[in-house]
Design a protein around this motif. Sequence first.
Motif, PDB file in Angstrom:
ATOM      1  N   GLU A 110       3.025 -34.627  21.391  1.00  0.00           N
ATOM      2  CA  GLU A 110       2.295 -33.872  20.369  1.00  0.00           C
ATOM      3  C   GLU A 110       1.407 -32.811  21.014  1.00  0.00           C
ATOM      4  O   GLU A 110       1.332 -31.668  20.547  1.00  0.00           O
ATOM      5  N   ARG A 111       0.734 -33.189  22.098  1.00  0.00           N
ATOM      6  CA  ARG A 111      -0.106 -32.223  22.812  1.00  0.00           C
ATOM      7  C   ARG A 111       0.737 -31.076  23.370  1.00  0.00           C
ATOM      8  O   ARG A 111       0.349 -29.903  23.313  1.00  0.00           O
ATOM      9  N   LEU A 112       1.919 -31.405  23.901  1.00  0.00           N
ATOM     10  CA  LEU A 112       2.820 -30.386  24.424  1.00  0.00           C
ATOM     11  C   LEU A 112       3.231 -29.409  23.320  1.00  0.00           C
ATOM     12  O   LEU A 112       3.268 -28.187  23.539  1.00  0.00           O
ATOM     13  N   ALA A 113       3.520 -29.942  22.137  1.00  0.00           N
ATOM     14  CA  ALA A 113       3.895 -29.077  21.015  1.00  0.00           C
ATOM     15  C   ALA A 113       2.728 -28.162  20.616  1.00  0.00           C
ATOM     16  O   ALA A 113       2.936 -26.980  20.295  1.00  0.00           O
ATOM     17  N   ARG A 114       1.509 -28.694  20.637  1.00  0.00           N
ATOM     18  CA  ARG A 114       0.346 -27.853  20.319  1.00  0.00           C
ATOM     19  C   ARG A 114       0.209 -26.712  21.327  1.00  0.00           C
ATOM     20  O   ARG A 114      -0.093 -25.575  20.959  1.00  0.00           O
ATOM     21  N   ASP A 115       0.422 -27.060  22.601  1.00  0.00           N
ATOM     22  CA  ASP A 115       0.341 -26.014  23.636  1.00  0.00           C
ATOM     23  C   ASP A 115       1.400 -24.943  23.424  1.00  0.00           C
ATOM     24  O   ASP A 115       1.145 -23.749  23.619  1.00  0.00           O
ATOM     25  N   ALA A 116       2.605 -25.384  23.043  1.00  0.00           N
ATOM     26  CA  ALA A 116       3.689 -24.425  22.815  1.00  0.00           C
ATOM     27  C   ALA A 116       3.361 -23.494  21.649  1.00  0.00           C
ATOM     28  O   ALA A 116       3.586 -22.273  21.715  1.00  0.00           O
ATOM     29  N   LYS A 117       2.806 -24.062  20.582  1.00  0.00           N
ATOM     30  CA  LYS A 117       2.451 -23.234  19.421  1.00  0.00           C
ATOM     31  C   LYS A 117       1.309 -22.279  19.765  1.00  0.00           C
ATOM     32  O   LYS A 117       1.242 -21.162  19.229  1.00  0.00           O
ATOM     33  N   ARG A 118       0.435 -22.710  20.656  1.00  0.00           N
ATOM     34  CA  ARG A 118      -0.653 -21.832  21.103  1.00  0.00           C
ATOM     35  C   ARG A 118      -0.088 -20.636  21.882  1.00  0.00           C
ATOM     36  O   ARG A 118      -0.548 -19.509  21.725  1.00  0.00           O
ATOM     37  N   HIS A 119       0.930 -20.918  22.714  1.00  0.00           N
ATOM     38  CA  HIS A 119       1.605 -19.826  23.445  1.00  0.00           C
ATOM     39  C   HIS A 119       2.197 -18.813  22.459  1.00  0.00           C
ATOM     40  O   HIS A 119       2.080 -17.601  22.654  1.00  0.00           O
ATOM     41  N   ALA A 120       2.822 -19.324  21.394  1.00  0.00           N
ATOM     42  CA  ALA A 120       3.463 -18.442  20.419  1.00  0.00           C
ATOM     43  C   ALA A 120       2.420 -17.632  19.645  1.00  0.00           C
ATOM     44  O   ALA A 120       2.632 -16.437  19.362  1.00  0.00           O
ATOM     45  N   ARG A 157       3.949 -14.493  17.157  1.00  0.00           N
ATOM     46  CA  ARG A 157       5.304 -14.712  16.645  1.00  0.00           C
ATOM     47  C   ARG A 157       5.524 -16.200  16.432  1.00  0.00           C
ATOM     48  O   ARG A 157       4.729 -17.035  16.880  1.00  0.00           O
ATOM     49  N   PRO A 158       6.604 -16.584  15.724  1.00  0.00           N
ATOM     50  CA  PRO A 158       6.903 -18.010  15.524  1.00  0.00           C
ATOM     51  C   PRO A 158       7.181 -18.708  16.855  1.00  0.00           C
ATOM     52  O   PRO A 158       7.569 -18.064  17.848  1.00  0.00           O
ATOM     53  N   THR A 159       7.016 -20.018  16.840  1.00  0.00           N
ATOM     54  CA  THR A 159       7.228 -20.804  18.055  1.00  0.00           C
ATOM     55  C   THR A 159       8.712 -20.875  18.399  1.00  0.00           C
ATOM     56  O   THR A 159       9.566 -21.107  17.538  1.00  0.00           O
ATOM     57  N   ARG A 160       9.012 -20.668  19.674  1.00  0.00           N
ATOM     58  CA  ARG A 160      10.375 -20.765  20.179  1.00  0.00           C
ATOM     59  C   ARG A 160      10.445 -21.838  21.258  1.00  0.00           C
ATOM     60  O   ARG A 160       9.434 -22.287  21.775  1.00  0.00           O
ATOM     61  N   LEU A 161      11.682 -22.184  21.611  1.00  0.00           N
ATOM     62  CA  LEU A 161      11.876 -23.188  22.650  1.00  0.00           C
ATOM     63  C   LEU A 161      11.305 -22.702  23.984  1.00  0.00           C
ATOM     64  O   LEU A 161      10.809 -23.503  24.792  1.00  0.00           O
ATOM     65  N   ALA A 162      11.337 -21.386  24.207  1.00  0.00           N
ATOM     66  CA  ALA A 162      10.795 -20.840  25.451  1.00  0.00           C
ATOM     67  C   ALA A 162       9.304 -21.120  25.574  1.00  0.00           C
ATOM     68  O   ALA A 162       8.790 -21.304  26.683  1.00  0.00           O
ATOM     69  N   ALA A 218      13.086 -36.027  21.680  1.00  0.00           N
ATOM     70  CA  ALA A 218      13.569 -34.766  21.107  1.00  0.00           C
ATOM     71  C   ALA A 218      13.183 -34.665  19.634  1.00  0.00           C
ATOM     72  O   ALA A 218      12.778 -33.599  19.151  1.00  0.00           O
ATOM     73  N   ASP A 219      13.302 -35.761  18.901  1.00  0.00           N
ATOM     74  CA  ASP A 219      12.979 -35.750  17.481  1.00  0.00           C
ATOM     75  C   ASP A 219      11.481 -35.583  17.249  1.00  0.00           C
ATOM     76  O   ASP A 219      11.052 -34.906  16.309  1.00  0.00           O
ATOM     77  N   ILE A 220      10.671 -36.199  18.112  1.00  0.00           N
ATOM     78  CA  ILE A 220       9.210 -36.046  18.007  1.00  0.00           C
ATOM     79  C   ILE A 220       8.819 -34.594  18.235  1.00  0.00           C
ATOM     80  O   ILE A 220       8.001 -34.027  17.494  1.00  0.00           O
ATOM     81  N   LEU A 221       9.390 -33.972  19.255  1.00  0.00           N
ATOM     82  CA  LEU A 221       9.098 -32.564  19.523  1.00  0.00           C
ATOM     83  C   LEU A 221       9.569 -31.678  18.372  1.00  0.00           C
ATOM     84  O   LEU A 221       8.857 -30.742  17.963  1.00  0.00           O
ATOM     85  N   ARG A 222      10.759 -31.949  17.851  1.00  0.00           N
ATOM     86  CA  ARG A 222      11.276 -31.177  16.715  1.00  0.00           C
ATOM     87  C   ARG A 222      10.303 -31.238  15.538  1.00  0.00           C
ATOM     88  O   ARG A 222       9.993 -30.214  14.902  1.00  0.00           O
ATOM     89  N   PHE A 223       9.796 -32.440  15.267  1.00  0.00           N
ATOM     90  CA  PHE A 223       8.878 -32.621  14.134  1.00  0.00           C
ATOM     91  C   PHE A 223       7.593 -31.812  14.325  1.00  0.00           C
ATOM     92  O   PHE A 223       7.170 -31.076  13.430  1.00  0.00           O
ATOM     93  N   HIS A 224       6.983 -31.959  15.494  1.00  0.00           N
ATOM     94  CA  HIS A 224       5.693 -31.293  15.723  1.00  0.00           C
ATOM     95  C   HIS A 224       5.832 -29.782  15.853  1.00  0.00           C
ATOM     96  O   HIS A 224       4.898 -29.034  15.548  1.00  0.00           O
ATOM     97  N   LEU A 225       6.992 -29.328  16.287  1.00  0.00           N
ATOM     98  CA  LEU A 225       7.220 -27.885  16.416  1.00  0.00           C
ATOM     99  C   LEU A 225       7.672 -27.254  15.103  1.00  0.00           C
ATOM    100  O   LEU A 225       7.676 -26.036  14.967  1.00  0.00           O
ATOM    101  N   GLY A 226       8.088 -28.095  14.155  1.00  0.00           N
ATOM    102  CA  GLY A 226       8.550 -27.581  12.872  1.00  0.00           C
ATOM    103  C   GLY A 226       9.951 -27.028  12.906  1.00  0.00           C
ATOM    104  O   GLY A 226      10.345 -26.250  12.038  1.00  0.00           O
TER     105      GLY A 226
END
Length: 421
Positions: A194-204, A209-214, A162-170
């Motif tokens: 880290e790769r998952l967080a990059r994919d999430a930011k790409r979706h956003a 818009r800013p990255t969300r948990l969705a 959870a903390d790793i994801l929080r860090f990479h997602l900002g």
Amino acid sequence: MTEDLAKERSGEIGWQDVDRGLLIYGPPGTGKTFFATALARSCGLPLVTASVSKWQSAGHLGDLLAAMKATFEKARSQQPSILFLDELDSIGDRTRFKGEHGVYSTQVVNYLLECIDGVEGRDKIVVVAATNFPEAIDPALLRSGRIERHVRLDLPDADERADILRFHLGFACISDELRSLAADLDGWTPADLERLARDAKRHARAKERPTRLADLADALPPLRTLSDETVARVSIHEAGHAVVTLLLWSDMKVALSVRRNYRPTASTERLGHARFFHPDPEVHTRESMENLICGALAGAAAEELVLGAHSNGAGGRQGSDIEYATRFATLIVASYGMGESLLFALEETKIEASTARRLPSPMQSEISGIMRKQFDRAKALLSQHVTILKSLTDSLLEKENLTADEVATLFRGGASTILKR
């Protein structure tokens, strides 16, 4: 190390009181490179990076050694500094070099030793090295005064994920939703996260818009559900480890888990897990090492006892049950003089599962015999305690996670039932 480096820079301690080197090792993707970067950032020191493959790309031996020297000179010019050497196992071990390339490789190791701890010293340079295979590194590089501290990085637990994801997602903090999502990613490495967080930011970004948990949820691979047959097999396997281990060690604790639903990743897909809590013995005897082998093979033995055959889950990779058992059987025969011969054939630090293939045929046969005997022993112990095996299996199937205390309670209850008969 971070505190010591800060005190050295403030003049509270001298450089001679600071650790000179750190080896970070563990499975691929556990964040070894990220650790070095974070360490340099925390210490406020410049980071110089290199690897044997980069040095090798410079050309022939003379070019390689010149590139190595240039790396250390660059770190020296920015001292105090941190020099990160990636994939240090590529440097090799001089005791293993053979053939026409042996002289070449030996010179490479010797020159690295000279750079790290030569007559001129390395000034105020902390060498941080990373590897997936610490046993493949020349021991002279890892002794005190050189790369002396050794830290293993394992797969992160739920809170760490959870903390790793929080860090990479900002994200500023960890929400309950993020914590719940991270708990569902058992077996994921920091690199996977880290790769998952990059994919999430790409979706956003695609939605401007800013990255969300969705976005993180949308980036996840589809959830896979194991068949009832597979979950039952994995549960039997893990329960087998627990029963035999608790029978062989009175002070052992074992926690069990199985994954009915999981999200696949490019890294390992660990469907079940037995975690052991046991103080390491001060010395090993043949009996204690055979017990370790017996416990390692107990999962496969439980599958064979209940289902008629064991699955590929017992082997197939480094760190598997069969790899672990092979390594310890090889130590008995080829290193500790506990086999049929007192012959010392290999240093314990040089032994891997693949080492057994290079030993003389009589030693290979003895290693195989030890493993077969301990497999049969595990199966016999389980056949005598089928009630306990079934009790643990059924509870694991129901709860999917059993704490060490829950396992101990079920084990004692089953043992009491057997004694009353």
